[in-house]
Write a protein that holds these residues in place. Structure first.
Motif, mmCIF file in Angstrom:
data_model
loop_
_atom_site.group_PDB
_atom_site.id
_atom_site.type_symbol
_atom_site.label_atom_id
_atom_site.label_comp_id
_atom_site.label_asym_id
_atom_site.label_seq_id
_atom_site.Cartn_x
_atom_site.Cartn_y
_atom_site.Cartn_z
ATOM 1 N N LEU A 83 0.852 -1.194 0.000
ATOM 2 C CA LEU A 83 0.000 0.000 0.000
ATOM 3 C C LEU A 83 0.883 1.238 0.000
ATOM 4 C CD1 LEU A 83 -2.269 -0.985 3.055
ATOM 5 C CD2 LEU A 83 -2.744 -1.466 0.646
ATOM 6 N N PRO A 84 0.360 2.373 -0.509
ATOM 7 C CA PRO A 84 1.122 3.608 -0.362
ATOM 8 C C PRO A 84 0.985 4.103 1.083
ATOM 9 C CG PRO A 84 -0.987 4.060 -1.433
ATOM 10 C CD PRO A 84 -0.928 2.566 -1.209
ATOM 11 N N ASP A 85 2.019 4.760 1.593
ATOM 12 C CA ASP A 85 1.956 5.313 2.945
ATOM 13 C C ASP A 85 1.126 6.606 2.907
ATOM 14 O OD1 ASP A 85 2.285 6.337 5.443
ATOM 15 O OD2 ASP A 85 4.459 6.038 5.521
ATOM 16 N N PRO A 86 -0.013 6.657 3.626
ATOM 17 C CA PRO A 86 -0.879 7.834 3.541
ATOM 18 C C PRO A 86 -0.506 8.945 4.529
ATOM 19 C CG PRO A 86 -1.923 6.204 4.923
ATOM 20 C CD PRO A 86 -0.569 5.627 4.528
ATOM 21 N N LYS A 87 0.681 8.858 5.169
ATOM 22 C CA LYS A 87 0.995 9.783 6.266
ATOM 23 C C LYS A 87 0.831 11.248 5.861
ATOM 24 C CE LYS A 87 4.348 10.609 9.911
ATOM 25 N NZ LYS A 87 4.048 12.036 9.907
ATOM 26 N N PHE A 88 1.244 11.596 4.648
ATOM 27 C CA PHE A 88 1.183 12.997 4.229
ATOM 28 C C PHE A 88 -0.248 13.536 4.284
ATOM 29 C CE2 PHE A 88 0.865 16.452 1.188
ATOM 30 C CZ PHE A 88 1.990 17.223 1.460
ATOM 31 N N ILE A 89 -1.206 12.776 3.759
ATOM 32 C CA ILE A 89 -2.588 13.279 3.781
ATOM 33 C C ILE A 89 -3.215 13.102 5.165
ATOM 34 C CG2 ILE A 89 -3.103 13.147 1.310
ATOM 35 C CD1 ILE A 89 -4.509 10.505 1.738
ATOM 36 N N GLY B 26 -7.621 -0.060 -4.704
ATOM 37 C CA GLY B 26 -7.448 -1.207 -3.802
ATOM 38 C C GLY B 26 -6.958 -0.905 -2.407
ATOM 39 N N ALA B 27 -6.366 0.296 -2.170
ATOM 40 C CA ALA B 27 -5.844 0.587 -0.829
ATOM 41 C C ALA B 27 -6.827 1.405 0.004
ATOM 42 C CB ALA B 27 -4.505 1.326 -0.932
ATOM 43 N N VAL B 28 -7.927 1.870 -0.603
ATOM 44 C CA VAL B 28 -8.849 2.770 0.117
ATOM 45 C C VAL B 28 -9.375 2.109 1.387
ATOM 46 C CG1 VAL B 28 -10.986 4.091 0.008
ATOM 47 C CG2 VAL B 28 -9.528 3.949 -2.019
ATOM 48 N N ALA B 29 -9.895 0.879 1.254
ATOM 49 C CA ALA B 29 -10.506 0.219 2.416
ATOM 50 C C ALA B 29 -9.465 -0.057 3.514
ATOM 51 C CB ALA B 29 -11.190 -1.081 1.998
ATOM 52 N N HIS B 30 -8.214 -0.315 3.108
ATOM 53 C CA HIS B 30 -7.153 -0.579 4.097
ATOM 54 C C HIS B 30 -6.800 0.688 4.887
ATOM 55 C CE1 HIS B 30 -5.944 -4.625 2.760
ATOM 56 N NE2 HIS B 30 -6.179 -4.202 1.531
ATOM 57 N N LEU B 31 -6.897 1.840 4.228
ATOM 58 C CA LEU B 31 -6.306 3.055 4.800
ATOM 59 C C LEU B 31 -7.305 4.154 5.161
ATOM 60 C CD1 LEU B 31 -3.274 3.376 2.335
ATOM 61 C CD2 LEU B 31 -3.244 2.435 4.646
ATOM 62 N N ILE C 16 10.883 20.975 -6.421
ATOM 63 C CA ILE C 16 11.550 21.915 -5.505
ATOM 64 C C ILE C 16 11.892 21.284 -4.170
ATOM 65 C CG2 ILE C 16 10.556 24.015 -6.529
ATOM 66 C CD1 ILE C 16 8.581 23.944 -4.044
ATOM 67 N N ASP C 17 11.346 20.138 -3.877
ATOM 68 C CA ASP C 17 11.636 19.537 -2.568
ATOM 69 C C ASP C 17 11.161 18.084 -2.593
ATOM 70 O OD1 ASP C 17 12.379 19.197 0.067
ATOM 71 O OD2 ASP C 17 11.498 21.091 0.735
ATOM 72 N N HIS C 18 11.280 17.461 -1.447
ATOM 73 C CA HIS C 18 10.890 16.061 -1.336
ATOM 74 C C HIS C 18 10.236 15.868 0.024
ATOM 75 C CE1 HIS C 18 11.382 11.687 -0.942
ATOM 76 N NE2 HIS C 18 11.313 11.702 -2.253
ATOM 77 N N VAL C 19 9.077 15.209 0.060
ATOM 78 C CA VAL C 19 8.464 14.886 1.350
ATOM 79 C C VAL C 19 8.584 13.390 1.608
ATOM 80 C CG1 VAL C 19 6.828 16.810 1.346
ATOM 81 C CG2 VAL C 19 6.144 14.609 0.337
ATOM 82 N N GLU C 20 8.557 13.064 2.898
ATOM 83 C CA GLU C 20 8.735 11.661 3.265
ATOM 84 C C GLU C 20 7.499 10.860 2.864
ATOM 85 O OE1 GLU C 20 9.405 9.183 7.264
ATOM 86 O OE2 GLU C 20 10.190 11.241 7.307
ATOM 87 N N THR C 21 7.705 9.763 2.186
ATOM 88 C CA THR C 21 6.599 8.861 1.892
ATOM 89 C C THR C 21 7.187 7.464 1.820
ATOM 90 O OG1 THR C 21 4.731 8.414 0.418
ATOM 91 C CG2 THR C 21 6.769 9.122 -0.628
ATOM 92 N N GLY C 22 6.366 6.485 1.630
ATOM 93 C CA GLY C 22 6.924 5.131 1.626
ATOM 94 C C GLY C 22 5.873 4.130 1.216
ATOM 95 N N ILE C 23 6.198 2.873 1.426
ATOM 96 C CA ILE C 23 5.306 1.785 1.047
ATOM 97 C C ILE C 23 5.011 0.972 2.302
ATOM 98 C CG2 ILE C 23 5.067 -0.248 -0.446
ATOM 99 C CD1 ILE C 23 5.373 2.233 -2.103
ATOM 100 N N LEU C 24 3.764 0.551 2.433
ATOM 101 C CA LEU C 24 3.368 -0.286 3.557
ATOM 102 C C LEU C 24 3.093 -1.701 3.052
ATOM 103 C CD1 LEU C 24 0.824 2.169 5.247
ATOM 104 C CD2 LEU C 24 3.275 1.935 5.707
ATOM 105 N N ALA C 25 3.197 -2.661 3.945
ATOM 106 C CA ALA C 25 2.964 -4.058 3.584
ATOM 107 C C ALA C 25 1.818 -4.602 4.426
ATOM 108 C CB ALA C 25 4.237 -4.883 3.834
ATOM 109 N N VAL C 26 0.930 -5.367 3.783
ATOM 110 C CA VAL C 26 -0.218 -5.928 4.498
ATOM 111 C C VAL C 26 0.116 -7.343 4.959
ATOM 112 C CG1 VAL C 26 -2.664 -6.556 4.354
ATOM 113 C CG2 VAL C 26 -1.798 -4.586 3.068
#
Ligand SMILES: [Zn+2]
Ligand SMILES: [Zn+2]
Length: 555
Positions: free
Chosen positions: A53-59, A80-85, A431-441
């Protein structure tokens, strides 16, 4: 990163470095709009994991300024990740009626998601999610009611393409209408954020109608039963199969839960009206072999899907036999190749004929994504100031950006996940980079895909493990023999592995003999020296570095 109200941003939080896990956000006037929230399939780099899954931390961190999430279409890599997150960002969800029907099904299965607000937006309708005005523009793709999003803001207009192609004759829905795109182009398009999947493929993606003709011709050549596997959401393909079956006097049976769910949603939205009823699973066995087409889930080799189960003889009602034909009407998604080969090997053992798109002169699959001629056509309609390549692996994104520059688009950007692209004011750029990542189910939990547990599993699968337990008194003498166990290590001299473990025990005694009294009283020193010493010994013997752990008990 300090976001400024007057600047317009685009950030791909997922989907810019791999296939799947799409999650995108736009930012303007202190507000954020999220688009798509999809899953990805894990390959062998994630032992024990199927879904990413994508890491939703930013939103999640900006929940109060999140005006909503739009789902462009019902493919797993977008929905597919909506229900998980969803519980982590809890914003309203916007989608066309078919996509909304699938969302309702997925969210309805989880009680924590039951209060999610799903707002249906008809194709061609515009919604105001201030400061964003978004028009859902229909495009052809391999699932019904796919929308490209025209996003208008005071700082400029954006086309967020989602997935699309220019199929001239789809079997469900209309071909992509050029007019809205040309009109949007006349208004002035600041940025096109687009599907890169087939940016390395010359020509066009073809037409679903050609698949219908190709399947009909192929069915004609088959004498026994036909089984065909495809993506359950590809309702257009299902219709092609039904038409081809009908032309050959065969009846169609649907097998697999997701196929039944998808066709129920399609019928709910008014599709498949002209397709006759399907034969039930139980009745398949009573039909003559040359009168049946079974549509199965499992085109990606999924172990629990119908195709894999029948192939390994693990299905209650159906088994394959010589004379049957199994058709793959889909291409592998990157990461699934090994599983598909495993299923094909099982099929080969049952003596059935297996046909993939590459094995036949007939057209039995077309891609839902635009090839280079279609992408070029889109550039000509929109005349964007900037192209941002998303949705694909790195080589696809680079090819998409290079094609944009060849087509005289002034700026082309290849982002990473988390790249902050300022679209306005000035020339669009990262112009920059924000932290994001991948999650595993995992069953029952979601963890970071870089979690220590997964890193350790990966190491274990390549290099095995050694575990040693020492019981010592306060002076530093062993009060009983050390215990050693190994996992996944091969002793070249001895088949049951006992001798090698004895060698490690001898080495442990040597390591202890080299320590001073004072060192032997220091727990941390003993454990760390022992760990390094055992690992070095095994590396010397076997040329691999096992995961090594040492427990010390003082009595
Ligand atoms: Zn997609
Ligand atoms: Zn798609």
């Amino acid at each position: 990163m300090n976001f400024k109200k007057e600047e317009l941003y685009f950030i791909p939080l997922g989907g810019a470095e791999q296939f799947g896990v799409n999650l995108n956000v736009y930012g303007y006037q202190g507000k954020w709009l999220a688009i798509d929230c999809g899953l990805g399939f894990a390959d062998e780099h994630f032992p024990g994991i199927d879904i990413l899954l994508p890491d939703p931390k930013f939103i999640e961190d900006r929940r109060k300024d999140l005006v909503g999430m739009i789902i462009t279409h019902a493919h797993e890599d977008h929905i597919g990740a909506v229900a998980h997150l969803w519980t982590r960002f809890r914003c309203p969800l916007y989608a066309t009626p078919f996509t909304a029907a699938i969302l309702r099904m997925k969210l309805g299965e989880r009680k924590e998601c039951r209060d999610a607000e799903i707002i249906e937006v008809s194709p061609n309708k515009t919604i105001n999610l201030k400061p964003f005005k978004v028009t859902f523009t229909p495009v052809s793709h391999s699932v019904p009611e796919t929308a490209a999003l025209f996003i208008e803001t005071d700082a400029g207009n954006i086309l967020h393409s989602g997935d699309w192609n220019l199929d001239p004759q789809p079997t469900i829905g209309a071909p992509t209408d050029p007019e809205p795109f040309k009109k949007f182009g006349e208004k002035g398009v600041l940025a096109y954020i687009g599907d890169s999947t087939n940016a390395e493929v010359e020509g066009t993606s073809g037409s679903e109608t050609d698949v219908e003709k190709g399947l009909s011709a192929l069915f004609k050549e088959c004498e026994g039963r036909i089984a065909i596997t495809m993506f359950a959401s590809n309702i257009g393909r299902l219709k092609s199969i039904c038409l081809a079956a009908n032309e050959n006097g065969r009846q169609v049976a649907l097998m697999g839960r997701s196929l039944h769910r998808m066709t129920a949603a399609a019928r709910e939205c008014g599709y498949l009206k002209d397709v006759l009823q399907f034969v039930s699973d139980e009745d398949v066995g009573y039909l003559p072999d040359d009168k049946v087409v079974m549509v199965l889930t499992g085109s990606q080799g999924e172990a629990r899907a119908q195709l894999a189960r029948i192939a390994r003889g693990d299905h209650q009602e159906i088994s394959f036999k010589r004379g049957d034909t199994v058709i793959f009407s889909a291409r592998p998604i990157p990461g699934n190749e090994r599983e598909i080969i495993a299923v094909k090997n099982n099929l080969a053992a049952t003596k059935v004929r297996v046909i993939s798109p590459r094995d036949t002169k007939h057209c039995i699959h077309v891609s839902g994504h635009p090839a280079r001629d279609e992408i070029t056509q889109m550039f000509q309609w929109l005349k964007p100031q900037c192209v941002v390549a998303v949705h694909g692996e790195r080589s696809m994104l680079e090819a998409h950006a290079a094609l944009a520059l060849d087509c005289q688009v002034p700026t082309a950007i290849v982002p990473n996940n988390g790249s902050v692209i300022r679209l306005s004011p000035g020339t669009p750029q990262i112009i920059d980079h924000v932290e994001t990542g991948i999650l595993a189910v995992e069953p029952g939990r979601i963890i970071d895909a870089n979690h220590q547990a997964i890193v350790q599993r990966r190491k274990l699968q390549y290099s095995g493990a050694v575990h040693a337990t020492l019981v010592m008194n306060a002076r530093g003498d062993l009060v009983s023999d050390a215990q050693v166990s190994t996992v996944g290590l091969v002793d070249p001299d001895d088949k049951d592995g006992q001798k090698f473990e004895d060698d490690i025990l001898d080495e442990i005694e040597d390591i202890l003999a080299d320590m001073t009294r004072e060192e032997l009283r220091d727990d941390n020193f003993v454990m760390e020296e022992m760990r390094i010493g055992i690992r070095r010994f095994v590396q010397h013997k076997l040329s691999i570095k096992p995961k090594t752990s040492v427990h010390l008990v003082r009595v």
